[in-house]
Design a protein around this motif. Structure first.
Motif: not given
Length: 339
Positions: A141-144, A151-152, A275-279, A305-307
């Protein structure tokens, strides 16, 4: 699960409990079929695989058995899984000779890793690398994943839900539970047994889940007709159910997934939690498509939360990217013991 390479054409394989997806270098996704096999009970000769075998599910006579050789994200029937894998590769790679390289649930044991490795090797692969599903999803999904940020990813498949916090090309904390699409289907089957005295099949339960299943109340609740076999007198019967009832039936497996997300968050180091709170949390896998699931997790965790876009193919796309640049992504591969 997985990662393969062929002599003149590289392919990546997501060998999942519900579906097998194959990606080919230069062509993208070339196969997406159910991980189902129909075979002769006496000779164990494979009669059909994928979509063709799915049409036979629940409709075969006594000489033919239709099964899913993958259970809870791992191999349940080694011989049939190997045959299925070989036939799927033949479908996409006519004329090619398998040369090398697979993704697996992050919580599986060494023995289960060996089973996946050997099945791939017996299907023709000379070299096999294992890649954890949440890592493959994150890359897909393109996460770095290389960056020093958290990243969660929550990957909800057919047999397992894989939850991981990823940073610096590694999994910092993870939770793997054998509650996913299959458990939701089973919850629907049990609901009809208890509340309507009707027995329905796995395909019907899957269709109900996709059509009216939800994790949160819908703007407009839906009512559908369901056909099954009356458990009292044994004759076919039709009953009417609402999306409200199906949501109640699905509540237990959904609650288990949400709880596993919370447990993973509790184990996450504070800097990565920030980081998870932001991303936010990324949902991948077929289970991410359940209506209102992102909203339910958002409500219970107070986090964004993103699908993911095209969540069904995230694992195979990530595996394909690793295959294209194996040197760059070498750190993300699972280091498993060889015996």
């Amino acid at each position: 699960m997985g990662l393969f390479s062929l002599f003149s054409a590289d392919i990546a394989v997501d060998l999942g409990t519900a579906n097998t997806v194959i990606w080919m270098k230069g062509k993208g996704i070339v196969l997406n079929e159910p991980s189902i096999v129909a075979f002769d009970r006496n000779t164990k000769k494979i009669i059909a695989i994928g979509h063709e075998a799915r049409e036979m599910l629940g409709r075969t006579h006594r000489d033919i058995r239709t099964i899913r050789p993958m259970k809870d994200g791992v191999i349940a029937d080694f011989e049939i899984a190997e045959g299925m894998l070989r036939e799927f590769i033949k479908k996409t790679s006519v004329g090619w000779v398998p040369s090398r390289r697979v993704s697996v649930p992050s919580g599986i044991t060494e023995v289960e890793k060996r089973a996946v490795r050997y099945a791939a090797e017996h299907a023709g692969a000379k070299e096999v690398h294992l890649l954890a599903e949440p890592m493959a999803s994150a890359i897909g999904i393109g996460l770095d994943v290389d960056a020093p940020v958290g990243n969660m990813v929550v990957d909800i498949g057919g047999g397992t839900t894989e939850i991981a916090v990823i940073a610096l090309s590694g999994i910092v904390t993870e939770e793997s539970i054998r509650v996913a699409g299959d458990e939701k289907n089973n919850a629907i089957i049990q609901f009809f047994k208890r509340n309507h005295n009707i027995l329905i099949g796995e395909r019907t339960a899957e269709a109900i889940k996709c059509e009216v299943g939800s994790a949160m109340p819908l703007k407009e609740e839906i009512t559908i007709q369901v056909k099954g076999r009356d458990l009292v007198n044994g004759v076919p019967k039709t009953t009417e159910v609402s999306s409200v009832e199906i949501r109640e039936a699905l509540n237990e497996p959904i609650a288990q997934i949400v709880e596993a997300v919370k447990v993973t968050l509790e184990r996450t180091p504070p800097e990565l939690s920030a980081d998870i709170l932001d991303r936010g949390i990324m949902l991948t896998g077929g289970g991410a498509l359940l209506k209102g699931l992102d909203e339910r997790i958002r409500l219970e965790t107070n986090l964004p939360v993103h699908v993911a876009e095209d969540p069904l193919t995230a694992v195979v796309r990530g595996t394909g990217r690793v295959l294209e640049d194996l040197r760059h992504f070498s750190k993300v591969l699972i280091k498993s013991k060889r015996y």
